[in-house]
Design a protein around this motif. Structure first.
Motif, PDB file in Angstrom:
ATOM      1  N   ILE A   1      -1.845  -5.865   0.575  1.00 49.62           N
ATOM      2  CA  ILE A   1      -2.584  -4.828   1.320  1.00 49.62           C
ATOM      3  C   ILE A   1      -3.024  -5.396   2.662  1.00 49.62           C
TER       4      ILE A   1
ATOM      5  N   ILE B   1      -8.394  -2.517   3.677  1.00 43.14           N
ATOM      6  CA  ILE B   1      -8.583  -1.738   2.451  1.00 43.14           C
ATOM      7  C   ILE B   1      -8.907  -2.646   1.256  1.00 43.14           C
TER       8      ILE B   1
ATOM      9  N   GLY C   1      -3.393  -9.816   7.689  1.00 44.33           N
ATOM     10  CA  GLY C   1      -4.166  -9.461   8.874  1.00 44.33           C
ATOM     11  C   GLY C   1      -3.593  -8.248   9.593  1.00 44.33           C
ATOM     12  N   PHE C   2      -4.183  -7.938  10.705  1.00 41.90           N
ATOM     13  CA  PHE C   2      -3.710  -6.822  11.526  1.00 41.90           C
ATOM     14  C   PHE C   2      -3.113  -7.374  12.802  1.00 41.90           C
ATOM     15  N   PHE C   3      -2.128  -6.684  13.332  1.00 40.93           N
ATOM     16  CA  PHE C   3      -1.665  -7.112  14.646  1.00 40.93           C
ATOM     17  C   PHE C   3      -1.841  -6.015  15.679  1.00 40.93           C
TER      18      PHE C   3
ATOM     19  N   TYR D   1      -0.427   6.768   4.246  1.00 39.16           N
ATOM     20  CA  TYR D   1      -0.832   8.131   4.549  1.00 39.16           C
ATOM     21  C   TYR D   1       0.277   8.806   5.339  1.00 39.16           C
TER      22      TYR D   1
ATOM     23  N   PRO E   1       0.861  -1.191   0.000  1.00 35.98           N
ATOM     24  CA  PRO E   1       0.000   0.000   0.000  1.00 35.98           C
ATOM     25  C   PRO E   1       0.896   1.239   0.000  1.00 35.98           C
ATOM     26  N   ILE E   2       0.341   2.375  -0.383  1.00 36.86           N
ATOM     27  CA  ILE E   2       1.093   3.623  -0.169  1.00 36.86           C
ATOM     28  C   ILE E   2       0.517   4.231   1.109  1.00 36.86           C
TER      29      ILE E   2
ATOM     30  N   ASP F   1       0.834   8.275   0.294  1.00 37.52           N
ATOM     31  CA  ASP F   1      -0.480   8.767  -0.118  1.00 37.52           C
ATOM     32  C   ASP F   1      -0.624  10.148   0.522  1.00 37.52           C
TER      33      ASP F   1
ATOM     34  N   TYR G   1      -0.356   2.679  -8.620  1.00 38.01           N
ATOM     35  CA  TYR G   1       0.179   1.415  -9.114  1.00 38.01           C
ATOM     36  C   TYR G   1       0.506   1.456 -10.613  1.00 38.01           C
TER      37      TYR G   1
ATOM     38  N   ALA H   1      -5.188   7.647  -5.034  1.00 39.65           N
ATOM     39  CA  ALA H   1      -4.170   6.746  -4.469  1.00 39.65           C
ATOM     40  C   ALA H   1      -4.025   5.451  -5.263  1.00 39.65           C
TER      41      ALA H   1
ATOM     42  N   HIS I   1       5.280   3.094  11.266  1.00 41.38           N
ATOM     43  CA  HIS I   1       5.275   2.283  12.491  1.00 41.38           C
ATOM     44  C   HIS I   1       5.353   0.825  12.060  1.00 41.38           C
TER      45      HIS I   1
ATOM     46  N   GLY J   1       3.251  -1.415  11.943  1.00 43.53           N
ATOM     47  CA  GLY J   1       2.114  -1.847  11.127  1.00 43.53           C
ATOM     48  C   GLY J   1       2.342  -1.546   9.654  1.00 43.53           C
TER      49      GLY J   1
HETATM   50  N1  MSP Z   1      -3.243   5.269   2.069  1.00 41.15           N
HETATM   51  C1  MSP Z   1      -4.058   4.120   2.243  1.00 41.15           C
HETATM   52  C2  MSP Z   1      -3.660   3.015   1.285  1.00 41.15           C
HETATM   53  C3  MSP Z   1      -3.697   3.393  -0.162  1.00 41.15           C
HETATM   54  S1  MSP Z   1      -3.153   2.085  -1.197  1.00 41.15           S
HETATM   55  C4  MSP Z   1      -3.550   2.602  -2.734  1.00 41.15           C
HETATM   56  C5  MSP Z   1      -3.906   3.608   3.675  1.00 41.15           C
HETATM   57  N2  MSP Z   1      -2.784   3.951   4.317  1.00 41.15           N
HETATM   58  S2  MSP Z   1      -2.443   3.582   5.850  1.00 41.15           S
HETATM   59  O1  MSP Z   1      -1.174   4.227   6.082  1.00 41.15           O
HETATM   60  O2  MSP Z   1      -3.519   3.928   6.687  1.00 41.15           O
HETATM   61  O3  MSP Z   1      -2.281   2.037   6.007  1.00 41.15           O
HETATM   62  C6  MSP Z   1      -1.912   1.162   5.015  1.00 41.15           C
HETATM   63  C7  MSP Z   1      -1.626  -0.232   5.458  1.00 41.15           C
HETATM   64  O4  MSP Z   1      -0.774  -0.292   6.602  1.00 41.15           O
HETATM   65  C8  MSP Z   1      -2.770  -1.144   5.835  1.00 41.15           C
HETATM   66  O5  MSP Z   1      -3.552  -1.601   4.778  1.00 41.15           O
HETATM   67  C9  MSP Z   1      -1.955  -2.294   6.389  1.00 41.15           C
HETATM   68  O6  MSP Z   1      -1.367  -2.992   5.310  1.00 41.15           O
HETATM   69  C10 MSP Z   1      -0.858  -1.590   7.174  1.00 41.15           C
HETATM   70  N3  MSP Z   1      -1.146  -1.503   8.607  1.00 41.15           N
HETATM   71  C11 MSP Z   1      -1.469  -0.400   9.334  1.00 41.15           C
HETATM   72  N4  MSP Z   1      -1.656  -0.777  10.637  1.00 41.15           N
HETATM   73  C12 MSP Z   1      -1.442  -2.109  10.765  1.00 41.15           C
HETATM   74  C13 MSP Z   1      -1.491  -3.037  11.836  1.00 41.15           C
HETATM   75  N5  MSP Z   1      -1.800  -2.687  13.071  1.00 41.15           N
HETATM   76  N6  MSP Z   1      -1.202  -4.342  11.541  1.00 41.15           N
HETATM   77  C14 MSP Z   1      -0.861  -4.754  10.283  1.00 41.15           C
HETATM   78  N7  MSP Z   1      -0.835  -3.898   9.274  1.00 41.15           N
HETATM   79  C15 MSP Z   1      -1.129  -2.583   9.485  1.00 41.15           C
HETATM   80  O7  MSP Z   1      -4.781   2.913   4.130  1.00 41.15           O
END
Ligand code: MSP
Length: 479
Positions: free
Chosen positions: A256, A260, A287-289, A13, A10-11, A50, A233, A229, A19, A21
């Motif tokens: 991703i 999202i 997944g998310f952690f 924000y 992903p790109i 992004d 790609y 955003a 961090h 994540g």
């Molecule tokens: N900008 C959008 C994505 C646009 S892609 C065309 C966005 N950015 S984000 O910075 O909020 O987060 C992107 C990604 O960060 C998430 O989809 C995920 O892959 C990753 N993660 C953010 N927090 C996370 C966790 N706590 N655990 C695992 N992955 C996490 O959404």
């Protein structure tokens, strides 16, 4: 194997700094890219930031900076953090770059010509945290967004709409036939039932957001930040005319987070379809952690800066931990205790110990000279296939089985005893261990590039010396 490989993360924000994540999918994408490059496949790995929309505009204002300065500074922090983590993308796209804006503008013109856009009025609740409209029924008891704990804005605006509702059938068909793969299966089912519930048209422009890309035919409106955003790609490849675009599109996999998935598995393919562009081959949602069982959140202040982890444990240990501890595709938990347990167990006592025992044996008994290297006594069949299938934790588990086997082999053959009694046997044991360690380094290289390099160069020195520890003992954070 595939003739080219294009992987994206992903790109991110830029309202938040990197961090762990955001490091997670970026590391995973780097592992895939290194694996395919290592196999001689022309590979392109894209990541980036992004940078448009209300959320970023507000963050810049809160920081007392212009959006230009603010986004530049935070984008540089992402780039720096990825570099520290040994992440080597082929390109890093920022959505405020001219090349992106040009490509998006071109794409929008194509979309407009397709007849799939129309002007309309929208009334709804907009959550800036999500950068999306949300339903009244999603709000918590206090009328707040349950994820961001903020009150959504009531908006009534004129927008340009995209006829997403026309694409349910083709989306379903391509997902069911596997022409667009969505993994894991649970995510695929989630997307299919979302499509079955009926797709609504989406607003793709915003009249009241200044910080964005202008619609070429309606300068009063900017492109909806999510649509902006997703184009990264293809804009990074130089859509529509660049050789790179022709060579690498479609993406082989978009990595991703599960948060999202609708944007990537519904809106993105539909936009591409409308413009007559081929779809990505696969979307994989991880997944998310949590951290110590808690959601990562600004208010808890528990986000972990990957730079601090790298300083203390080294990039490879962080990469290893994230991909070994949490099966890719599932949710998990991150904690320093678990990281340190794996550092000491798997890394220092497992791999580190093996390497140091072997180099010590060679230095002390063969005057540092390597006997002829033979074929590895163990094979690593299946590790490559596991990586191709994004089963990173299984690939690592398999490599660690071999590390355990090698340590046990040393315990049992006691080469420090045979060295004096039976030189031939000693050399045989050492030769096969060296061959095995080369195999381990080769298989580990996409995950732990620095460590793999240390092993290779340690074993290819003219005079092999007792190695410096690969994973020095830690000062424990906790007792
Ligand atoms: N900008 C959008 C994505 C646009 S892609 C065309 C966005 N950015 S984000 O910075 O909020 O987060 C992107 C990604 O960060 C998430 O989809 C995920 O892959 C990753 N993660 C953010 N927090 C996370 C966790 N706590 N655990 C695992 N992955 C996490 O959404």
């Amino acid at each position: 194997m595939t003739e080219k490989f294009y992987v994206t993360s992903p790109i991110y924000y830029v309202n938040a700094v990197p961090h762990i994540g955001s490091a997670y999918p970026t590391i995973a994408a780097d592992v895939l890219a290194r694996f395919y490059r290592g196999a001689g496949v022309p590979t392109f790995f894209l990541t980036g930031t992004d940078e448009h929309g209300s959320k970023i505009e507000q963050a810049a204002r809160a920081a007392g900076q212009t959006p230009e300065d603010f986004t530049r500074e935070v984008a540089a922090k992402f780039s720096f953090a990825w570099d520290q983590l040994g992440i080597a993308p082929d390109d890093f796209i920022r959505t405020t770059e001219e090349r992106h804006i040009i490509a998006v503008t071109r794409f929008l013109e194509i979309l407009k010509d397709s007849g799939k856009l129309y002007e309309g009025e929208y009334e709804g609740l907009y959550c800036v945290g999500h950068e999306a409209f949300i339903n009244e029924s999603d709000l918590d008891g206090k009328g707040l967004c349950p994820d961001h704990k903020t009150k959504p804005e009531k908006l009534k605006e004129k927008n340009w709409f995209f006829k997403l509702s026309d694409y349910g059938k083709v989306l379903k068909e391509k997902i069911l036939t596997g022409s667009l793969e969505i993994e894991p299966d649970s995510r695929k089912n989630e997307v299919l039932s979302f499509i079955d519930s009926g797709l609504e048209d989406i607003a793709i422009s915003r009249p009241n957001v200044k910080w964005g890309i202008r619609l070429p035919w309606d300068e009063k409106q900017t492109v909806y930040v999510w649509v902006d955003a997703l184009f990264n790609y293809i804009s990074a490849l130089g859509f529509p005319n660049d050789e790179k675009y022709k060579k690498f599109w479609p993406a082989d996999v978009h990595l991703i987070g599960k948060d999202i998935i609708r944007f990537h598995c519904v809106i993105w393919p539909a936009l591409l379809e409308a413009a007559g562009i081929s779809w990505p081959r696969k979307v994989f949602a991880h997944g998310f952690f949590t951290i110590d069982g808690e959601k990562i959140s600004k208010s808890l202040g528990n986000a972990i800066d990957p730079n601090n982890l790298v300083d203390k444990y080294g990039a490879d240990a962080v990469r290893y931990f994230l991909l070994r501890e949490i099966p890719f595709g599932q949710d998990g938990d991150f904690s320093i205790d678990k990281l340190e347990a794996r550092y000491e167990g798997d890394l220092a006592n497992g791999l580190g110990n093996l390497f140091s025992r072997l180099t010590t044996l060679i230095a002390q008994n063969l005057e540092g000279e390597l006997p002829d290297v033979v074929v590895s006594p163990r094979d690593f069949d299946g590790v490559g296939r596991l990586i191709e299938n994004l089963k990173f934790h299984e690939a690592l588990a398999k490599i660690w089985e071999e590390i355990a086997w090698a340590n046990k082999y040393i315990d049992e053959t006691k080469p420090w005893e045979t060295a004096k009694k039976n030189e031939k046997l000693f050399k045989e044991v050492i030769s096969s261990l060296v061959a095995l360690l080369y195999e381990i380094a080769k298989n580990l290289a996409p995950f732990m590039p620095e460590t793999a390099e240390k092993i290779r160069s340690g074993l290819s020195a003219e005079k092999i010396a007792k190695a410096e520890p690969l994973f020095p003992r830690l000062e424990r954070t906790h007792a």
